[in-house]
Design an enzyme around this catalytic site. Structure first.
Site, mmCIF file in Angstrom:
data_model
loop_
_atom_site.group_PDB
_atom_site.id
_atom_site.type_symbol
_atom_site.label_atom_id
_atom_site.label_comp_id
_atom_site.label_asym_id
_atom_site.label_seq_id
_atom_site.Cartn_x
_atom_site.Cartn_y
_atom_site.Cartn_z
ATOM 1 N N LYS A 1 -4.169 9.075 -15.278
ATOM 2 C CA LYS A 1 -5.221 8.059 -15.411
ATOM 3 C C LYS A 1 -6.229 8.584 -16.422
ATOM 4 O O LYS A 1 -6.859 9.625 -16.207
ATOM 5 C CB LYS A 1 -5.897 7.837 -14.051
ATOM 6 C CG LYS A 1 -7.080 6.894 -14.044
ATOM 7 C CD LYS A 1 -6.752 5.500 -14.523
ATOM 8 C CE LYS A 1 -5.793 4.785 -13.606
ATOM 9 N NZ LYS A 1 -5.435 3.435 -14.049
ATOM 10 N N HIS B 1 2.663 -0.938 -10.249
ATOM 11 C CA HIS B 1 1.264 -0.528 -10.159
ATOM 12 C C HIS B 1 0.902 -0.165 -8.715
ATOM 13 O O HIS B 1 1.567 -0.601 -7.782
ATOM 14 C CB HIS B 1 0.415 -1.718 -10.646
ATOM 15 C CG HIS B 1 -1.024 -1.652 -10.273
ATOM 16 N ND1 HIS B 1 -1.540 -2.270 -9.151
ATOM 17 C CD2 HIS B 1 -2.058 -1.040 -10.876
ATOM 18 C CE1 HIS B 1 -2.843 -2.044 -9.102
ATOM 19 N NE2 HIS B 1 -3.180 -1.294 -10.136
HETATM 20 O O1 GKR Z 1 -7.712 3.683 -8.505
HETATM 21 O O2 GKR Z 1 -9.153 3.945 -10.090
HETATM 22 C C1 GKR Z 1 -8.056 3.563 -9.677
HETATM 23 C C2 GKR Z 1 -7.109 2.929 -10.625
HETATM 24 O O3 GKR Z 1 -7.636 2.837 -11.900
HETATM 25 C C3 GKR Z 1 -6.720 1.595 -10.118
HETATM 26 O O4 GKR Z 1 -7.842 0.826 -9.807
HETATM 27 C C4 GKR Z 1 -5.869 0.810 -11.041
HETATM 28 O O5 GKR Z 1 -5.614 -0.386 -10.395
HETATM 29 O O6 GKR Z 1 -4.195 2.479 -10.745
HETATM 30 C C5 GKR Z 1 -4.532 1.328 -11.321
HETATM 31 C C6 GKR Z 1 -3.942 1.045 -12.671
HETATM 32 O O7 GKR Z 1 -2.870 1.485 -12.926
HETATM 33 O O8 GKR Z 1 -4.551 0.317 -13.469
HETATM 34 MG MG MG Z 2 -2.786 0.560 -14.969
#
Ligand code: GKR
Ligand code: MG
Length: 430
Positions: free
Chosen positions: A189, A325
């Site tokens: 991420k 996702h």
């Molecule tokens: O948990 O902060 C998080 C992620 O950024 C999530 O909100 C996203 O929905 O994991 C996700 C993604 O792949 O965009």
């Molecule tokens: Mg994503």
């Protein structure tokens, strides 16, 4: 058979201070556990987004659900689903809060619990109800986050991974996760630190885990087109060969431009999305612009397991890849994701999962956490989803929920509280 009861359990689970372009995770993530009972004594379960809004939407659908035959999902779907719409900019919606899929989310939680019932009624696993398995085990990928120190929850939770705010720490986090779960693909991420640090992180991951472990990075639209192209070029080798660049910038137009510029320099790194592509018309628009080559499905907001199968088939017809996702979740969601991943022939990448970020202490599935074998969840040969609820654990989850003051995810507020009092989500940030 008729649905005789709909029970909703709002729970809170510890969540570490993970970072993304949305901000910082609060110490607790919210989930709703949905139980459906029938007049024949069979019951089914599902897990969905938590807090006030998802619960209110389920309450509002109660009359449509009670008294129905749980096998009659197609008619319920046509009554409950969202009208598909195209041409919307979905950049600013947190997954799980996009108004365009609100009814699909509600329907999905009912559909999954009904498929659990159907599986139990006929004595077959849900993936067999879906048409049978293309694979016996659903592959998942290591989902790395930059994070602050801390485990989330309260003082009783242990911080397994420590602070992860540079490339070296991310490699350490990944090693720990792979040693424990055996994942064979890695997702980082991004959209959190300066792109040069994130580029360095991906390079160090490649150096540590080698070219057989595909890498992907997802900054959730934090980059401009220029920065996306720069990162794509810098990581041409690392993201090529089985990896991808996920939602680097906002909108299909932006991603189409990134793709065009990368291709112009001979760089074929595919782009993936779960932000700009959340409904069927988006898939066509994405393909027409060549903006997205891989769609991230998610049963929770695409409208359930069968819609994910349709999506996977559509992507196959259009020559696109499919991944999955994830948001913070427990074992019921993991099993639903695993069953549909097993029943989709066109699943071209290991699915995302936040599961390693949650703990045994909060798991509501009887028997404790779901085990991974070499990064995959083995589909149990049990009727339905193959999981049952531990009601004591569920009650603890409800108690935690009652004690906490918030009812909606707000990662921006957490940033302002702990990192920078003036923090705002700015896109593009870089
Ligand atoms: O948990 O902060 C998080 C992620 O950024 C999530 O909100 C996203 O929905 O994991 C996700 C993604 O792949 O965009
Ligand atoms: Mg994503």
């Amino acid at each position: 058979m008729k649905i005789s009861a709909l029970k909703l359990h709002s729970i809170a689970i510890a969540d570490p201070p993970l970072r993304s372009s949305y901000g910082r995770h609060a110490p607790w993530a919210l989930r709703t556990i949905v139980e459906i009972e029938t007049d024949e004594g069979l019951s089914g379960v599902s897990e969905t987004y938590g807090g006030d809004a998802p619960r209110a939407a389920l309450e509002a659908a109660r009359d449509q659900i009670l008294g129905r035959d749980p096998f009659q999902l197609a008619s319920l779907h046509s009554q409950m689903r969202n009208e598909t719409q195209s041409g919307h900019d979905q950049t600013w919606f947190v997954p799980g809060e996009n108004p365009l899929d609100q009814q699909n989310r509600t329907f999905a939680s009912i559909e999954i619990a009904c498929l659990d019932i159907i599986g139990k009624a006929i004595g077959r696993p849900v993936c067999d109800v879906l048409g049978g398995r293309a694979r016996d085990r659903a592959p998942f990928s290591a989902y790395l986050f930059y994070k602050h120190g801390g485990a989330g929850g309260d003082a009783t939770y242990r911080d397994e991974y420590g602070e992860v705010l540079d490339a070296r720490a991310a490699v350490r986090e990944c090693r720990q996760m792979i040693d424990q779960y055996g994942f064979r693909e890695i997702k980082l991420k991004g959209g959190v630190l300066d792109p040069d640090i994130e580029i360095d992180t991906i390079r160090q991951l490649r150096a540590e885990f080698g070219p057989k472990v595909p890498l992907r990075i997802d900054p959730n639209c934090a980059w401009s087109v220029e920065t996306s192209v720069k990162v794509g070029e810098s990581l041409r080798e690392e993201l090529g060969g089985g990896g991808y660049l996920e939602d680097p910038c906002a909108t299909l137009a932006g991603m189409g431009e990134v793709r065009k510029r990368l291709l112009a320099s001979g760089n074929d790194t595919p782009l993936a999305s779960n932000v700009a592509v959340t409904q069927f018309p988006d898939v066509i628009a994405a393909r027409d612009r060549d903006a997205v080559q891989i769609v991230l499905s998610d049963p929770h907001y695409w409208g359930g397991l069968r819609q994910v199968q349709y999506l996977s088939h559509l992507c196959e017809v259009l020559g696109m890849g499919v991944s999955m996702h994830s948001n913070s979740h427990l074992g019921v969601s993991l099993m639903a994701m695993a069953h549909v991943a097993a029943a989709c022939p066109n699943l071209t990448y290991a699915c995302d999962t936040h599961y390693p970020w949650q703990t045994e202490k909060d798991e509501i599935v009887a028997g404790g956490r779901i085990r991974f074998e070499e990064g995959a969840v083995v589909i149990p040969n049990k009727p339905g989803l193959g999981v049952t609820l531990d009601y004591d654990q569920l009650a603890r989850g409800r108690e935690r929920y009652e004690k906490i003051p918030f009812r909606k995810r707000d990662d921006e507020a957490e940033m302002r509280k702990y990192v920078d009092p003036n923090w705002k989500r700015i896109l593009p940030r870089w």
